[in-house]
Design an enzyme around this catalytic site. Structure first.
Site, short mmCIF file in Angstrom:
data_model
loop_
_atom_site.label_atom_id
_atom_site.label_comp_id
_atom_site.label_asym_id
_atom_site.label_seq_id
_atom_site.Cartn_x
_atom_site.Cartn_y
_atom_site.Cartn_z
N VAL A 186 0.85 -1.19 0.00
CA VAL A 186 0.00 0.00 0.00
C VAL A 186 0.88 1.24 0.00
O VAL A 186 1.86 1.33 0.76
CB VAL A 186 -0.92 0.01 1.24
N LEU A 187 0.54 2.18 -0.83
CA LEU A 187 1.20 3.49 -0.85
C LEU A 187 0.30 4.50 -0.16
O LEU A 187 -0.89 4.58 -0.46
CB LEU A 187 1.45 3.93 -2.29
N GLY A 190 0.97 11.40 1.47
CA GLY A 190 0.69 12.36 2.53
C GLY A 190 0.36 11.64 3.81
O GLY A 190 -0.81 11.46 4.14
N CYS A 191 1.40 11.23 4.55
CA CYS A 191 1.18 10.29 5.66
C CYS A 191 0.96 10.94 7.01
O CYS A 191 0.74 10.23 8.00
CB CYS A 191 2.36 9.32 5.75
N GLY A 192 1.00 12.27 7.09
CA GLY A 192 0.81 12.91 8.39
C GLY A 192 1.79 12.38 9.41
O GLY A 192 2.98 12.20 9.13
N THR A 211 5.85 11.84 2.54
CA THR A 211 5.53 13.17 3.06
C THR A 211 6.59 14.12 2.55
O THR A 211 7.67 13.70 2.11
CB THR A 211 5.51 13.17 4.60
N ALA A 214 9.74 17.32 7.04
CA ALA A 214 10.82 16.70 7.81
C ALA A 214 10.35 16.33 9.21
O ALA A 214 10.73 15.28 9.74
CB ALA A 214 12.01 17.67 7.90
N CYS A 378 -13.07 27.50 9.89
CA CYS A 378 -13.33 26.22 9.22
C CYS A 378 -14.57 25.54 9.77
O CYS A 378 -15.39 25.00 9.01
CB CYS A 378 -12.12 25.31 9.35
#
Length: 404
Positions: A186-187, A190-192, A211, A214, A378
């Site tokens: 699985v890719l 944007g992994c947080g 991501t 850093a 928001c």
């Protein structure tokens, strides 16, 4: 001259009054008079104290970004700004361009914003602007899983369900959409801070997480090591540079940071990474198609102060691009009020952290006010219905069904 400006300001108030077809705005004017705007049909009941006519001038010329500047300078206040933002979003179509920047200011902001486009260099800079504020900052107000996206609550939403539990439900829902067995690759684009990657690894999946931050890369490495998991690799890679083929792709509230110009590149990367028949599960934020053209022509508060280079999705436009890449759009599910609840809880935790002196010392009073305003802004947008959050499954067509 003062009389001329007074007439102009009252004309603007007349336009707002006419545009408020649902809900009301009780305004205390700078001259001490009170005026009720709207109020003809039930809806959000907002209250605002206009302490200076400059607030209306900033709204008329600078839109939502100008309205924030006025708030930061004390030119207006409200006992609950969230309701005011909800009111304006609820009446987004009938208010038209009343609260959007125009003329020279809009042109200048568009030029400035064009310099923040998400080229490979620009994307790294924009991500650093927001996400590299520091892991210690996000830890004090996110839930313990460090999940910075909308949770998925049980219906009806209740305080009895913790935010951490609702975030776990959301992650499980994304994993279920992938429909892959243990051992699958699985890719995550944007992994947080690694909540999804950890959950996927615990299901026996092999995860490549990417991501541009850093701070996040370090946090995910530490998290996976603490969990004793070995099937997660995290890298600082631009989505455009992805190589290899995967059984599934997950991307949770990352595409909003891409920008409209790069939606085709993002979807091409998803399609390229998937095996034929493979599935991608996305969580994404949309803005009402009816106001998208006007939104896209402006630089709003979020783009100016919070997410440079960002752009909420027009679902119809994004879906058309996905389908052109051979990605079938399946099982779309929206849950915008869940995001409003998530934001409310984040704000309460943020306020408690500020009151308890737990924010890192580098964040001054001005930054604290900005961040609280962002969370209220928001939340009001989601409660007003003009922005929404959704899940969708994209299935890569077999080669024979791809367009030639």
């Amino acid at each position: 001259m003062l009389g001329v400006f007074s007439k102009l300001f009252h004309r603007l108030l007349d336009r707002i009054d006419a545009g408020l077809v649902a809900g009301s705005l009780a305004a205390r004017l700078p001259d001490g008079r009170d005026r009720l705007l709207g109020g003809r049909v039930p809806g959000p009941a907002a209250v605002v104290d206009l302490r200076s006519w400059r607030a209306l001038l900033r709204l008329a010329t600078g839109g939502s970004a100008g309205w924030y500047v006025a708030w930061s300078k004390g030119e207006w206040s409200s006992p609950d700004p969230t309701v005011l933002f909800e009111l304006f979003m609820r009446n987004r179509v009938t208010l038209g361009g009343t609260a959007r920047s125009g003329g020279v200011i809009r042109a200048l902001r568009r030029v400035a914003n064009s310099r923040r486009r998400n080229s490979r260099v620009g994307a790294r800079r924009n991500i650093e602007f927001h996400y590299d504020l520091g892991n210690d900052f996000y830890r004090v107000w996110l839930d313990p899983s460090l999940t910075y996206s909308s949770a998925l609550f049980a219906e009806p939403v209740s305080d009895a369900e913790s935010l951490e539990a609702a975030q776990a439900t959301k992650i499980d829902a994304i994993l279920d959409r992938l429909a892959v067995a243990p051992g699958a690759r699985v890719l995550e684009i944007g992994c947080g801070w690694g909540a999804f990657a950890e959950a996927a690894a615990r299901r026996g999946l092999t995860v490549d997480a990417i991501t541009l931050s850093a701070e996040q890369e370090l946090a995910v490495q530490e998290r996976i090591a603490r969990a004793g998991l070995s099937d997660v690799t995290v890298s600082r890679i631009d989505y455009r540079d992805i190589t290899g083929e995967y059984d599934a792709v997950a991307s949770i509230e990352m595409v909003e940071a891409v920008g409209q110009e790069y939606w085709p590149a993002y979807l091409a990367a998803v399609a390229r990474a998937l095996k034929p028949g493979g599935r991608a599960a996305l969580q994404y934020i949309t803005i009402d198609d009816a106001i998208f053209p006007a939104y896209a022509e402006n630089v709003d508060f979020i783009q100016r102060y919070i997410f440079p280079g960002g752009m909420l999705l027009s679902e119809s436009r994004f879906r058309a691009l996905a389908e052109a890449e051979g990605l079938e759009w399946q099982d779309n599910y929206t849950f915008g009020l869940h995001y409003a609840e998530t934001l409310r809880r984040w704000r309460e935790t943020f306020d408690a952290a500020v009151a308890g002196g737990r924010l890192p010392a580098k964040f001054d009073r001005s930054f604290i006010h900005l961040w609280r305003y962002y969370l209220m802004y928001c939340e009001g947008g989601f409660r007003g219905g003009g922005i929404d959050v959704a899940h969708v499954t994209l299935v890569k067509s077999p080669p024979s069904r791809l367009r030639v």
